[in-house]
Structures are given as structure tokens and as C-alpha cells.
Design a protein around this motif. Structure first.
Motif, PDB file in Angstrom:
ATOM      1  N   LEU A  90       0.851  -1.194   0.000  1.00 29.73           N
ATOM      2  CA  LEU A  90       0.000   0.000   0.000  1.00 29.73           C
ATOM      3  C   LEU A  90       0.883   1.240   0.000  1.00 29.73           C
ATOM      4  N   ILE A  91       0.510   2.203  -0.840  1.00 25.05           N
ATOM      5  CA  ILE A  91       1.335   3.403  -1.045  1.00 25.05           C
ATOM      6  C   ILE A  91       0.528   4.645  -0.697  1.00 25.05           C
ATOM      7  N   GLU A  92       1.147   5.551   0.058  1.00 27.01           N
ATOM      8  CA  GLU A  92       0.553   6.848   0.370  1.00 27.01           C
ATOM      9  C   GLU A  92       0.961   7.852  -0.707  1.00 27.01           C
ATOM     10  N   MET A  93       0.000   8.666  -1.122  1.00 25.55           N
ATOM     11  CA  MET A  93       0.307   9.654  -2.149  1.00 25.55           C
ATOM     12  C   MET A  93      -0.664  10.819  -2.079  1.00 25.55           C
ATOM     13  N   ASP A  94      -0.167  12.056  -2.213  1.00 26.46           N
ATOM     14  CA  ASP A  94      -1.016  13.240  -2.212  1.00 26.46           C
ATOM     15  C   ASP A  94      -1.695  13.418  -3.569  1.00 26.46           C
ATOM     16  N   ALA A  95      -2.820  14.136  -3.552  1.00 28.49           N
ATOM     17  CA  ALA A  95      -3.591  14.355  -4.778  1.00 28.49           C
ATOM     18  C   ALA A  95      -3.120  15.557  -5.581  1.00 28.49           C
ATOM     19  N   ASP A  96      -2.264  16.400  -5.010  1.00 26.49           N
ATOM     20  CA  ASP A  96      -1.965  17.697  -5.622  1.00 26.49           C
ATOM     21  C   ASP A  96      -0.663  17.733  -6.432  1.00 26.49           C
ATOM     22  N   PHE A  97      -0.146  16.555  -6.784  1.00 28.01           N
ATOM     23  CA  PHE A  97       1.084  16.431  -7.571  1.00 28.01           C
ATOM     24  C   PHE A  97       2.335  16.853  -6.807  1.00 28.01           C
ATOM     25  N   SER A  98       2.236  17.064  -5.494  1.00 27.45           N
ATOM     26  CA  SER A  98       3.463  17.275  -4.735  1.00 27.45           C
ATOM     27  C   SER A  98       4.301  15.993  -4.713  1.00 27.45           C
TER      28      SER A  98
END
Length: 206
Positions: free
Chosen positions: A91-99
């Protein structure tokens, strides 16, 4: 054996970013990688957009609707639990704002084949930040340095939110007992995994 991975993307009022980020993620990853959007009742229609993307990109895009804004940490915990229940291996965490640039996902997935958790790091050689004010730089870098000194763990980027976890790590850290949110959620989760002896690596991101 194919490793099934789930990218968890929490959202709150991200309607302008959601379609581009989801389509970029799908374009950078193989069919064994899915996306879960965890939306906290966004009033701007992000949740409805997520449903549209889920229909358009079935079966790779999934949506979890939460009634209100409940915090980043709880969004990730909810997403992790959903992914574990559905049988994902990582499982990978990732922001939605392309940061967090989707171009780094192949490296993240490659490293997860050999390590228990992987940190996309701004503070190892080759990493960095752009268009950040001095205050934000001090808060982020200082938070990681303070955590490293206080906790006695050599992790360079404690506060960053682009991280990958193999399922056994998340099962071992007892997600239900995590008490933090925001930056501190990232610190607590990494520290718990480190203390349990899980193998990790950091690779540079900008």
C-alpha cells in the motif's frame, strides 16, 4: 506471483487535481496496481468526480466516501484497512496535488520488492523541494531532524507523505492504536515500523 499494490489518495476539495493525478498514476503503473480515493465529504464535488473516474477506469479505481473532514491520518488508516481486507500486498501513500510526482511510482514499486517499507525522501542525496517558502522548509526539515534526534532513528525524511508499505508492516504496527495525524502521523508510523525491525530504504524525490 504478481504483487497487488494499492495507491491510497486522500482528498478534500481536489476536484481540479483528481482526474489528472489518477490518470497519471494509472499511466505510470501496471495493471496490478489500483487506486483508492478516500474523500472526506468534499463540498466541491471531488467525491462525485472520484465516482466518475471509478466507473471510467474500472476495475482499477475505487472510492471510499467519508461523511466529513476527519484528518489525513485517519484517511490513510481507513484506506490501509480497506486494502488489507481486499488482499493487496503493498500500500502506497500519495497526495492528490502532484506534490508527489507519479513518475516516481515505478521506483517505489521496484524498491518495495526488496524492502518492507520505502520512503520517497526529500532529504537524501538527489532529493529536494521547489517553490517552498523559508518557513515551510524550516518546519519540514526541522521536524525530520527533531524526530531523528529525539527518537534515535536514522530516517532522513520523517515527515514526508510519499511512502510505500508491505502489508505485514501495517499489520504489525497496529493501525487502530495510531494516535497522530498530519506530519505526526507520518512520524509515528515510520517510527513504529523502524522499532519493529522492518527493513526500509529512502530514495530521492523532488
Amino acid at each position: 506471483m504478481t504483487v497487488r499494490s494499492l495507491i491510497v489518495i486522500p482528498t478534500y476539495n481536489e476536484i481540479e487535481n483528481l482526474r489528472p493525478i489518477v490518470e497519471a498514476v494509472l499511466g505510470q503503473t501496471p495493471s496490478s496496481v489500483d487506486v483508492l480515493v478516500v474523500d472526506d465529504g468534499s463540498p466541491d464535488g471531488t467525491g462525485a468526480m472520484a465516482d466518475t473516474l471509478s466507473s471510467a477506469h474500472a476495475p482499477r479505481v475505487h472510492v471510499m466516501h467519508r461523511a466529513r473532514k476527519m484528518g489525513l491520518g485517519t484517511a490513510y488508516v481507513a484506506g490501509f484497512r480497506w486494502g488489507i481486507e481486499k488482499g493487496y500486498d503493498a500500500l502506497i501513500e500519495m497526495d492528490a496535488d502532484f506534490s508527489h510526482n507519479p513518475q516516481y511510482l515505478p521506483t517505489m514499486l521496484e524498491r518495495l520488492a526488496n524492502y518492507d517499507f520505502v520512503i520517497g525522501s526529500r532529504y537524501v542525496n538527489g532529493g529536494g523541494t521547489v517553490n517552498w517558502g523559508l518557513g515551510r522548509k524550516i518546519l519540514s526539515r526541522g521536524g525530520s531532524l527533531y524526530s531523528r534526534l529525539i527518537l534515535g532513528a536514522p530516517i532522513r525524511d520523517f515527515t514526508g507523505g510519499f511512502n510505500g508499505w508491505r502489508k505485514p508492516v501495517l499489520e504489525a504496527v497496529d493501525l487502530g492504536s495510531l494516535r497522530s495525524d498530519g506530519y505526526s502521523f507520518q512520524i509515528e508510523l515510520k517510527y513504529r515500523a523502524f522499532k519493529r525491525g522492518f527493513r526500509y530504504t529512502e530514495f530521492p524525490i523532488v
